[in-house]
Scaffold this active site. Sequence first.
Site: not given
Length: 341
Positions: A75-76
């Site tokens: 989930q960068s």
Amino acid sequence: MHLSRFPRVHLAHLPTPLEKLDRLSKELGGPEIWIKRDDCTGLSTGGNKTRKLEFLMAEAQQQGADLVMTQGATQSNHARQTAAFSAKLGMDCHLLLEDRTGYEDSNYNFNGNVLLDHLHGATTETRAGGMDMHAEMEKVAETIRASGKKVFTIPGGGSNPTGALGYVNCALELLSQANNQSLRIDHIVHATGSAGTQAGLIVGLKAMNANIPLLGVGVRAPKEAQENSVFKLAEATAEKLGCPGVVQRGDVVANTDYVGEGYGFPAPSTIEAIKMFSQLESILLDPVYSGKGAAGLIDLIRKGHFSKNDRVVFLHTGGAAALFGYTRAFEDLMSHSSPVA
Ligand SMILES: *Cc1c(COP(=O)(O)O)cnc(C)c1O
């Protein structure tokens, strides 16, 4: 210190707003809390990586890159903003995503930032947690180069001296905003991870001799390691800017008491902070970074770390897109209930 000497693609919506948080300040009984809205940098739901990418992507353009690569957690936010910036500049983007949590639900793996990565046309590969992601990225970049593409690689979080220039610029911007409103700032607090945000800010603040303490609230590494990595990057950034030695080791302060179980795992205090900001101020924090930064801010206020008359600026580094990848953390909110007891 003159940022115009460095190539830059102006894409962020700047300056970001500086706003007072009346309801949160009242709830906590002082100090006066202000927020610097770097969640509103404008690019694909915003966030702090956009300021760094203004300088990094200019270097990619100068080098004639046609494909940009970076790496980060599933989930960068950095990966998502890199994908968006690449789309805008007409470059391909390839992302290496590391599974740092082992979460198997589909929202974590396909919604939130991952959905946006793909909407912006990026291609993605995943890696198991704990690998040397930088080495993996360079390996993949070599195989793509062998096919004839000009690949530009960006380190995790966009944290190198070029990326940190974006936060030198933020320090300048925040100080001018405050000066123009005769607003005295006593403290600045923000979430710190790959170190570029804190390194850039401290270089800017020190070079201006602002004399404002800066506190980074850690999301991953232990205190000593976090401070060392910020200091190292700050030294290199100051060197690049032409003001070597402007930052001392003692200027770099991190508090890592709010990490919880580890990177990417929201702690109960993270969830409490997210709920307080959304219910008192209609501001969306995220479960990996800004929620932990705000948890630190709230707890330190409760412990009397700041004086009642202080004015504290919380730098909101963005990340709300990840909320849609973390619905698992908010299941208690999903039940229907009546407003009448
Ligand atoms: C990357 C990130 C941070 C941390 O910034 P660093 O420059 O990596 O230390 C904080 N908040 C959000 C939302 C981020 O995406």
